[in-house]
Design a protein around this motif. Structure first.
Motif, short mmCIF file in Angstrom:
data_model
loop_
_atom_site.label_atom_id
_atom_site.label_comp_id
_atom_site.label_asym_id
_atom_site.label_seq_id
_atom_site.Cartn_x
_atom_site.Cartn_y
_atom_site.Cartn_z
N ILE A 83 0.84 -1.21 0.00
CA ILE A 83 0.00 0.00 0.00
C ILE A 83 0.87 1.25 0.00
N GLN A 84 1.91 1.22 0.83
CA GLN A 84 2.80 2.39 0.90
C GLN A 84 3.44 2.66 -0.46
N THR A 85 3.91 1.60 -1.13
CA THR A 85 4.55 1.79 -2.43
C THR A 85 3.58 2.37 -3.45
N VAL A 86 2.36 1.82 -3.50
CA VAL A 86 1.38 2.31 -4.48
C VAL A 86 1.04 3.78 -4.21
N LEU A 87 0.80 4.12 -2.94
CA LEU A 87 0.44 5.50 -2.62
C LEU A 87 1.58 6.47 -2.92
N VAL A 88 2.81 6.08 -2.57
CA VAL A 88 3.95 6.95 -2.85
C VAL A 88 4.08 7.18 -4.35
N LEU A 89 3.90 6.11 -5.15
CA LEU A 89 4.02 6.25 -6.60
C LEU A 89 2.99 7.24 -7.12
N ILE A 90 1.74 7.11 -6.66
CA ILE A 90 0.68 7.98 -7.16
C ILE A 90 0.95 9.43 -6.76
N ILE A 91 1.17 9.65 -5.46
CA ILE A 91 1.32 11.02 -4.96
C ILE A 91 2.54 11.70 -5.57
N CYS A 92 3.65 10.97 -5.60
CA CYS A 92 4.90 11.58 -6.07
C CYS A 92 4.91 11.80 -7.58
N SER A 93 4.25 10.91 -8.33
CA SER A 93 4.21 11.11 -9.78
C SER A 93 3.43 12.38 -10.10
N ILE A 94 2.26 12.53 -9.46
CA ILE A 94 1.42 13.70 -9.75
C ILE A 94 2.15 14.98 -9.33
N ALA A 95 2.70 14.96 -8.11
CA ALA A 95 3.38 16.17 -7.62
C ALA A 95 4.64 16.44 -8.44
N GLY A 96 5.37 15.39 -8.78
CA GLY A 96 6.60 15.56 -9.56
C GLY A 96 6.29 16.17 -10.92
N TYR A 97 5.19 15.72 -11.54
CA TYR A 97 4.80 16.29 -12.83
C TYR A 97 4.41 17.75 -12.67
N GLY A 98 3.68 18.05 -11.62
CA GLY A 98 3.28 19.43 -11.37
C GLY A 98 4.48 20.35 -11.26
N PHE A 99 5.48 19.91 -10.49
CA PHE A 99 6.67 20.75 -10.30
C PHE A 99 7.50 20.83 -11.58
N ALA A 100 7.52 19.74 -12.36
CA ALA A 100 8.40 19.70 -13.52
C ALA A 100 7.82 20.44 -14.72
N ARG A 101 6.50 20.36 -14.92
CA ARG A 101 5.94 20.77 -16.19
C ARG A 101 4.93 21.92 -16.13
N LEU A 102 4.32 22.14 -14.99
CA LEU A 102 3.23 23.11 -14.96
C LEU A 102 3.69 24.41 -14.34
N GLU A 103 3.18 25.50 -14.90
CA GLU A 103 3.48 26.82 -14.34
C GLU A 103 2.37 27.20 -13.37
N PHE A 104 2.77 27.60 -12.20
CA PHE A 104 1.77 28.17 -11.30
C PHE A 104 2.49 29.10 -10.34
#
Lengths: 279, 306
Positions: A83-104
């Motif tokens: 469960i920890q692995t799945v949650l970390v993958l989901i949360i970190c992928s979304i946040a990582g994409y936000g920081f890498a690609r989106l302007e805000f």
């Protein structure tokens, strides 16, 4: 990158043979423990040297399966780690994409703020974290074991640097088709990030499976022990315990699944470790 | 992105709302993590600092502000001071071993043969085992009188060493276990760095018939100096946090010679339930780790620049 050929300098060949000898030293404790786990406890009480001769037995393993809570602890470890692995993958992928690609607004400052977290050791926050979880009544639950690991920034950092290195063209084409950012992320960026996902999954799973300090504090009821903590509890009175053979069977039972998993996925594990250092 | 925002804004209210969304969408992506990060890292960090200025007994539930009282107490607590020195000794025992041995193994195994691949797998193997499995294994190796070490030393005529019960040797024994357990990490990091060194430099050196030691010293080591620093910093940070091995192998003994700082924090917080005292000790650990890592960066950067 020379092959082992007769032309190879003596120095290089010598160091190679030294490392072979060293690798044998690395193996000896493992085989010794494996051997001890198949010995009757009564015979081991005469000395551990008896490991080199018959009789051998499977009694230690059958005792283990019959009388200990090892099965329960393994189940707990599997549930928590997956469960920890799945949650970390989901949360970190979304946040990582936000920081890498989106302007805000405030993106850069927020990213620096998150990076600071890389320098915070878990030991520095474990006392207040424990008090928080007492108030929330989360100790001795799966949630309590998993949650503290979801706030660590390593995964965000890893995923952000991976997404940043991807070519932008594919995403820009989709953006012109009026696809939403979310859709672009799900259909284009995420599938491309599988190698980084594997790396993060391996690190998170290993970290969760082998975590010692937090479960030691948080899981105090034997039925909520993870495998790591359960094994620790049985070895506190090592000398007067059920017997060396039995303890060694525990070590094998607990260690072997991880070693087998490692041998199956070794290519990915070693690549993940080597790659993470290159960043 | 910015051009899209401009076009959208020009298309009336509905499009303007879409523009507002695209401006803030990124924040929605990072928000779930930020909430967890603030809640589970930053808030405990701040409340830990506050707690370190409190007398806080977890059993009776009392807490009051006491200023620097905890820190003053720590500064004269011989067990805490001892744990700092034990931890430093442990770092000094393990980190050079990780750097030197890790590099030597990586140098020897940096070749495309099957044997080298098998040995890379082997050296990294113990790293996937949990600390409790590792200590179970090594407790029997170190077992007084009948363990592998004592059987060997008796056969050599030295008699049983009972290494974990010997105040002079117990910490070194724990250090040895730690190196066995996690030499794989520095080895893999060094191998990754060695793969990056361009091969043509080596060819040139070989044509000059430079000796292997000279090649190692003048080409290989300078080319991977960044990784050497990185490995040293990573290991310092990791080994300062040593806990599981000492807690399970020696319990801090014999004679307090192996009690580490994290073990002190654990015992103060969760066996004596003195949360304020333990929180103050964690702040000191945190500070020492930051200074050690920073110092190392600074020291190793100097020669590279000059």
């Amino acid at each position: 990158m020379a092959k082992l050929d007769p032309q190879e300098p003596v120095f290089s060949r010598l160091s190679y043979w030294l490392v072979i000898a060293l690798s044998l030293c690395w193996l000896i404790p493992l085989f010794w423990v494996l051997g001890l786990s198949f010995k009757p406890n009564e015979e081991l009480s005469y000395g551990l040297g008896t490991v080199f001769r018959a009789p051998y037995t499977l009694d230690n393993y059958s005792d283990l399966i019959r009388s200990s809570q090892l099965g329960r602890w393994i189940l707990n470890s599997v549930v928590v780690s997956i469960i920890q692995t799945v949650l970390v993958l989901i949360i970190c992928s979304i946040a990582g994409y936000g920081f890498a690609r989106l302007e805000f607004p405030g993106r850069r400052a927020l990213f620096v703020f998150v990076l600071i977290g890389l320098a915070i050791p878990r030991q520095a926050i474990i006392i207040p974290l424990h008090a928080m979880f007492v108030d929330l009544d989360l100790h001795n639950t799966y949630t309590g074991l998993i949650l503290p690991h979801l706030g660590t920034p390593f995964g965000v950092f890893l995923m952000a640097s991976y997404f940043r290195a991807l070519p932008r063209e594919l995403e820009e084409a989709a953006a012109l088709d009026n696809a939403s950012r979310w859709k672009i992320f799900l259909t284009i960026a995420l599938p491309l990030s599988v190698p980084a996902q594997i790396t993060l999954a391996i690190f998170t799973f290993l970290d969760a499976w082998n975590d010692y300090l937090w479960p030691l504090i948080s899981a105090t009821r034997p039925e909520m022990y993870t495998l790591t903590i359960g094994l620790a509890a049985t070895q506190t009175n090592f000398d007067q315990s059920e017997g060396i053979g039995y303890l060694m069977a525990q070590a094998v039972f607990a260690g072997l699944p991880m070693l087998i998993l490692y041998l199956i996925f070794q290519k990915y594990v070693l690549r993940a470790v080597a790659g993470a250092g290159g960043r | 992105m910015t051009t899209l925002v401009g076009v959208d804004a020009a298309r009336g209210r509905r499009a303007a709302r879409a523009g507002w969304w695209s401006r803030w969408a990124g924040l929605a992506f990072v928000a779930p993590f930020l909430v967890l990060y603030l809640w589970l890292m930053i808030y405990p960090l701040v409340s830990g600092v506050i707690m370190s200025f409190q007398y806080k007994d977890l059993l009776s539930g009392t807490s009051e502000f006491v200023g620097f009282w905890n820190y003053e107490d720590l500064s004269i607590d011989p067990i805490f001071i001892g744990s700092i020195f034990n931890t430093l000794r442990f770092v000094i025992l393990t980190v050079p071993a990780f750097v030197v041995l890790g590099l030597l193994i990586a140098l020897a195994l940096n070749r495309p043969t099957r044997g080298a691949a098998i040995m890379r797998t082997l050296f990294f193997g113990p790293h996937v085992l949990s600390v409790t499995v590792v200590t179970l294994i090594w407790k029997t190796v170190y077992l007084p009188n009948v363990g592998m070490i004592d059987a060997g030393s008796t056969a050599l005529g030295l008699g049983p060493l009972s290494i974990l019960l010997n105040p002079d040797w117990a910490l070194a024994a724990v250090a040895l276990v730690t190196v066995w357990w996690s030499i794989g990490l520095p080895m893999m990091l060094f191998l990754a760095a060695l793969q990056q060194v361009p091969q043509d430099i080596y060819e040139a050196a070989r044509l000059d018939s430079a000796s292997p030691l000279r090649i190692l010293w003048t080409i290989t080591i300078p080319s991977i100096s960044k990784m050497i620093v990185l490995v040293a910093v990573i290991e310092v940070v990791l080994q300062f946090q040593v806990f599981g091995q000492v807690n399970l192998l020696t319990g801090g003994g014999p004679n307090n010679t192996t009690r580490s700082m994290v073990m002190f924090i654990y015992q103060a917080g969760f066996q004596q339930w003195q949360a304020g005292y333990a929180a103050a000790a964690s702040q000191i650990l945190f500070a020492i780790m930051l200074v050690a890592a920073g110092l190392q960066f600074w020291v190793s950067r100097k020669p590279a620049e000059s």
